[in-house]
Design a protein around this motif. Sequence first.
Motif, mmCIF file in Angstrom:
data_model
loop_
_atom_site.group_PDB
_atom_site.id
_atom_site.type_symbol
_atom_site.label_atom_id
_atom_site.label_comp_id
_atom_site.label_asym_id
_atom_site.label_seq_id
_atom_site.Cartn_x
_atom_site.Cartn_y
_atom_site.Cartn_z
ATOM 1 N N GLN A 1 2.898 1.933 8.739
ATOM 2 C CA GLN A 1 2.336 0.707 9.313
ATOM 3 C C GLN A 1 1.286 0.993 10.389
ATOM 4 N N GLU A 2 1.492 2.036 11.185
ATOM 5 C CA GLU A 2 0.513 2.344 12.242
ATOM 6 C C GLU A 2 -0.835 2.763 11.640
ATOM 7 N N LEU A 3 -0.821 3.372 10.477
ATOM 8 C CA LEU A 3 -2.070 3.724 9.803
ATOM 9 C C LEU A 3 -2.738 2.473 9.239
ATOM 10 N N LEU A 4 -1.947 1.589 8.634
ATOM 11 C CA LEU A 4 -2.500 0.332 8.116
ATOM 12 C C LEU A 4 -3.094 -0.521 9.231
ATOM 13 N N ALA A 5 -2.436 -0.540 10.383
ATOM 14 C CA ALA A 5 -2.896 -1.355 11.508
ATOM 15 C C ALA A 5 -4.254 -0.878 12.028
ATOM 16 N N PHE B 1 0.830 -1.192 0.000
ATOM 17 C CA PHE B 1 0.000 0.000 0.000
ATOM 18 C C PHE B 1 0.871 1.249 0.000
ATOM 19 N N MET B 2 0.543 2.145 -0.924
ATOM 20 C CA MET B 2 1.240 3.428 -1.005
ATOM 21 C C MET B 2 0.201 4.534 -1.028
#
Length: 84
Positions: A68-72, A8-9
């Motif tokens: 990663q914290e946003l994806l999580a 994801f970008m």
Amino acid sequence: MIGDHHHFMMSVKLQVLYRLPVPVETPLKVVGRIVRLRGRLGRAEGKIYLPGGSVACESAMSLADVPQELLASTNPKLLNWKID
């Protein structure tokens, strides 16, 4: 997602140049390509072609990996994303 549907970008910068009017209810050809993908940064370009082959719109985009914290904290199902 660019190049890999698990990578994801997000856009950092987007430039859109409108060259010609785009008529409604007209089939268009949309082409995008990765120009560079290095580490956590990328660059992509795209064009929208009218039926006669003229370029109606072109774009250039700088991308970066989504933190990663946003994806999580994101639920892909709520965004209607379908990921295998």
